[in-house]
Motif scaffolding. Structure first.
Motif, PDB file in Angstrom:
ATOM      1  N   THR A  58     -36.732  -9.620  -2.574  1.00  0.00           N
ATOM      2  CA  THR A  58     -36.998 -10.886  -3.256  1.00  0.00           C
ATOM      3  C   THR A  58     -35.788 -11.819  -3.223  1.00  0.00           C
ATOM      4  O   THR A  58     -35.793 -12.837  -3.908  1.00  0.00           O
ATOM      5  CB  THR A  58     -37.392 -10.628  -4.719  1.00  0.00           C
ATOM      6  OG1 THR A  58     -36.334  -9.899  -5.373  1.00  0.00           O
ATOM      7  CG2 THR A  58     -38.680  -9.818  -4.807  1.00  0.00           C
ATOM      8  N   ASP A  59     -34.775 -11.497  -2.423  1.00  0.00           N
ATOM      9  CA  ASP A  59     -33.553 -12.314  -2.421  1.00  0.00           C
ATOM     10  C   ASP A  59     -33.229 -12.853  -1.026  1.00  0.00           C
ATOM     11  O   ASP A  59     -32.076 -13.106  -0.706  1.00  0.00           O
ATOM     12  CB  ASP A  59     -32.371 -11.497  -2.953  1.00  0.00           C
ATOM     13  CG  ASP A  59     -32.124 -10.231  -2.143  1.00  0.00           C
ATOM     14  OD1 ASP A  59     -32.997  -9.848  -1.343  1.00  0.00           O
ATOM     15  OD2 ASP A  59     -31.050  -9.622  -2.317  1.00  0.00           O
ATOM     16  N   TYR A  60     -34.242 -13.026  -0.188  1.00  0.00           N
ATOM     17  CA  TYR A  60     -34.001 -13.554   1.150  1.00  0.00           C
ATOM     18  C   TYR A  60     -33.691 -15.037   1.112  1.00  0.00           C
ATOM     19  O   TYR A  60     -34.128 -15.769   0.219  1.00  0.00           O
ATOM     20  CB  TYR A  60     -35.225 -13.331   2.041  1.00  0.00           C
ATOM     21  CG  TYR A  60     -35.346 -11.932   2.595  1.00  0.00           C
ATOM     22  CD1 TYR A  60     -34.387 -11.423   3.465  1.00  0.00           C
ATOM     23  CD2 TYR A  60     -36.442 -11.133   2.261  1.00  0.00           C
ATOM     24  CE1 TYR A  60     -34.510 -10.143   3.979  1.00  0.00           C
ATOM     25  CE2 TYR A  60     -36.563  -9.853   2.769  1.00  0.00           C
ATOM     26  CZ  TYR A  60     -35.599  -9.360   3.628  1.00  0.00           C
ATOM     27  OH  TYR A  60     -35.715  -8.088   4.131  1.00  0.00           O
ATOM     28  N   LYS A  61     -32.947 -15.482   2.136  1.00  0.00           N
ATOM     29  CA  LYS A  61     -32.775 -16.897   2.414  1.00  0.00           C
ATOM     30  C   LYS A  61     -33.422 -17.194   3.766  1.00  0.00           C
ATOM     31  O   LYS A  61     -33.623 -16.301   4.589  1.00  0.00           O
ATOM     32  CB  LYS A  61     -31.292 -17.285   2.440  1.00  0.00           C
ATOM     33  CG  LYS A  61     -30.675 -17.437   1.063  1.00  0.00           C
ATOM     34  CD  LYS A  61     -29.354 -18.172   1.150  1.00  0.00           C
ATOM     35  CE  LYS A  61     -28.833 -18.534  -0.231  1.00  0.00           C
ATOM     36  NZ  LYS A  61     -27.619 -19.361  -0.176  1.00  0.00           N
ATOM     37  N   TYR A  62     -33.716 -18.474   3.982  1.00  0.00           N
ATOM     38  CA  TYR A  62     -34.379 -18.868   5.219  1.00  0.00           C
ATOM     39  C   TYR A  62     -33.576 -18.447   6.442  1.00  0.00           C
ATOM     40  O   TYR A  62     -34.134 -17.997   7.457  1.00  0.00           O
ATOM     41  CB  TYR A  62     -34.601 -20.375   5.197  1.00  0.00           C
ATOM     42  CG  TYR A  62     -35.266 -20.907   6.433  1.00  0.00           C
ATOM     43  CD1 TYR A  62     -36.598 -20.613   6.700  1.00  0.00           C
ATOM     44  CD2 TYR A  62     -34.567 -21.714   7.324  1.00  0.00           C
ATOM     45  CE1 TYR A  62     -37.215 -21.099   7.836  1.00  0.00           C
ATOM     46  CE2 TYR A  62     -35.182 -22.199   8.457  1.00  0.00           C
ATOM     47  CZ  TYR A  62     -36.498 -21.893   8.713  1.00  0.00           C
ATOM     48  OH  TYR A  62     -37.105 -22.381   9.829  1.00  0.00           O
ATOM     49  N   SER A  63     -32.263 -18.548   6.344  1.00  0.00           N
ATOM     50  CA  SER A  63     -31.408 -18.224   7.488  1.00  0.00           C
ATOM     51  C   SER A  63     -31.457 -16.747   7.861  1.00  0.00           C
ATOM     52  O   SER A  63     -31.093 -16.377   8.980  1.00  0.00           O
ATOM     53  CB  SER A  63     -29.961 -18.627   7.189  1.00  0.00           C
ATOM     54  OG  SER A  63     -29.509 -18.003   5.999  1.00  0.00           O
ATOM     55  N   ASP A  64     -31.917 -15.873   6.942  1.00  0.00           N
ATOM     56  CA  ASP A  64     -31.983 -14.442   7.233  1.00  0.00           C
ATOM     57  C   ASP A  64     -32.995 -14.133   8.329  1.00  0.00           C
ATOM     58  O   ASP A  64     -32.888 -13.092   8.997  1.00  0.00           O
ATOM     59  CB  ASP A  64     -32.345 -13.658   5.966  1.00  0.00           C
ATOM     60  CG  ASP A  64     -31.272 -13.748   4.900  1.00  0.00           C
ATOM     61  OD1 ASP A  64     -30.094 -13.915   5.281  1.00  0.00           O
ATOM     62  OD2 ASP A  64     -31.594 -13.657   3.713  1.00  0.00           O
ATOM     63  N   PHE A  65     -33.986 -15.001   8.526  1.00  0.00           N
ATOM     64  CA  PHE A  65     -35.049 -14.722   9.489  1.00  0.00           C
ATOM     65  C   PHE A  65     -34.821 -15.402  10.835  1.00  0.00           C
ATOM     66  O   PHE A  65     -35.484 -15.055  11.817  1.00  0.00           O
ATOM     67  CB  PHE A  65     -36.396 -15.182   8.916  1.00  0.00           C
ATOM     68  CG  PHE A  65     -36.784 -14.441   7.663  1.00  0.00           C
ATOM     69  CD1 PHE A  65     -37.358 -13.189   7.726  1.00  0.00           C
ATOM     70  CD2 PHE A  65     -36.560 -15.013   6.418  1.00  0.00           C
ATOM     71  CE1 PHE A  65     -37.703 -12.507   6.571  1.00  0.00           C
ATOM     72  CE2 PHE A  65     -36.911 -14.329   5.258  1.00  0.00           C
ATOM     73  CZ  PHE A  65     -37.478 -13.076   5.340  1.00  0.00           C
ATOM     74  N   LEU A  66     -33.919 -16.362  10.906  1.00  0.00           N
ATOM     75  CA  LEU A  66     -33.703 -17.113  12.144  1.00  0.00           C
ATOM     76  C   LEU A  66     -33.271 -16.237  13.320  1.00  0.00           C
ATOM     77  O   LEU A  66     -33.710 -16.475  14.447  1.00  0.00           O
ATOM     78  CB  LEU A  66     -32.681 -18.222  11.909  1.00  0.00           C
ATOM     79  CG  LEU A  66     -33.116 -19.343  10.958  1.00  0.00           C
ATOM     80  CD1 LEU A  66     -32.002 -20.376  10.824  1.00  0.00           C
ATOM     81  CD2 LEU A  66     -34.389 -20.002  11.441  1.00  0.00           C
ATOM     82  N   ILE A 103     -40.907 -13.828  18.339  1.00  0.00           N
ATOM     83  CA  ILE A 103     -39.866 -13.115  17.605  1.00  0.00           C
ATOM     84  C   ILE A 103     -39.685 -11.718  18.200  1.00  0.00           C
ATOM     85  O   ILE A 103     -40.553 -11.227  18.938  1.00  0.00           O
ATOM     86  CB  ILE A 103     -40.216 -12.965  16.109  1.00  0.00           C
ATOM     87  CG1 ILE A 103     -41.446 -12.053  15.942  1.00  0.00           C
ATOM     88  CG2 ILE A 103     -40.419 -14.307  15.450  1.00  0.00           C
ATOM     89  CD1 ILE A 103     -41.630 -11.512  14.547  1.00  0.00           C
ATOM     90  N   LYS A 104     -38.574 -11.129  17.881  1.00  0.00           N
ATOM     91  CA  LYS A 104     -38.375  -9.693  18.110  1.00  0.00           C
ATOM     92  C   LYS A 104     -38.361  -9.031  16.739  1.00  0.00           C
ATOM     93  O   LYS A 104     -37.519  -9.355  15.903  1.00  0.00           O
ATOM     94  CB  LYS A 104     -37.063  -9.423  18.850  1.00  0.00           C
ATOM     95  CG  LYS A 104     -37.136  -9.719  20.338  1.00  0.00           C
ATOM     96  CD  LYS A 104     -35.910  -9.180  21.062  1.00  0.00           C
ATOM     97  CE  LYS A 104     -36.035  -9.386  22.564  1.00  0.00           C
ATOM     98  NZ  LYS A 104     -37.124  -8.582  23.144  1.00  0.00           N
TER      99      LYS A 104
END
Length: 221
Positions: free
Chosen positions: A115-123, A153-154
């Motif tokens: 529940t603590d992700y940021k958008y940049s974590d998925f880029l 994506i991978k």
């Protein structure tokens, strides 16, 4: 209160000590009864208030339990719907870039549910050639980024290549400025594969038709 004695004739000598003692005893008895009745009334009122408080507490507990059950059932239906549709949902705070994601969102990307992700974590999962389709522009002041996109994506867990379709909408404040971005992700790998196979078949069929036409023209000549 007052305890008094009324007689039919004057008694200037007043009451005898024994009579006074009897009257005082009677007065004490009367006061005791009054105090007992008052205490009983107060206790009944207290018990009634406590009962009301207990009833209210029980009612609140029942309502809270009912709402919790409804919320749990709603969340279960949402998880099932996302699982059946292979869809994950997300919400991005435009200021902090913090994300609220569903469990199925993380499963689509092969990421552990947190529940603590940021958008940049998925880029980093997105193919470098497809990163221009990501929401970097949407998180800047111009807000001009197209909110629908398809990209590769991978997966974080297996490294498998998957096609993802993103749909999103802004939630704006009274001034019309975007405050949050709400959207969904869907795995469209099978659809993309089917489209590619169909395109290949069309290409092969067109190629064979051209060869056939060339053969017919040669025979005709």
């Amino acid at each position: 209160g007052t305890v008094c004695v009324v007689d039919t004739k004057p008694r200037p000598e007043g009451l005898t000590p024994a009579q006074t003692e009897c009257l005082e005893a009677l007065a004490r008895r009367a006061m005791t009864q009054l105090e007992l009745r008052r205490d009983a009334a107060e206790k009944r009122a207290m018990v009634a208030e406590q009962k009301i408080a207990v009833d209210v507490s029980v009612a609140r507990a029942i309502e809270t339990e009912r709402l919790a059950a409804l919320l749990k059932a709603s969340e279960a239906r949402l998880r099932l719907a996302q699982q059946i549709g292979d869809i994950g949902s997300f919400e991005i705070d435009m200021q902090s870039e913090k994300m609220q994601v569903t469990e199925w969102f993380c499963r689509l990307l092969g990421m552990p549910y947190r529940t603590d992700y940021k958008y940049s974590d998925f880029l980093p999962l997105v193919f470098a050639q497809d990163r221009a389709k990501m929401l970097d522009g949407a998180l800047r002041a111009d807000r001009s980024q197209n909110l629908f996109a398809e990209y590769r994506i991978k997966r974080a867990d297996t490294g498998e290549t998957r096609w993802i379709a993103r749909h999103a909408e802004y939630v704006r404040d009274e001034a019309g400025l975007p405050q949050r971005l709400v959207g969904t992700l869907r795995d469209i790998t099978e659809q993309k594969t089917a489209n590619e196979e169909q395109a290949m078949l069309h290409h092969e069929l067109s190629h064979r038709m051209k060869n056939t036409m060339a053969l017919v023209q040669a025979i005709a000549r």
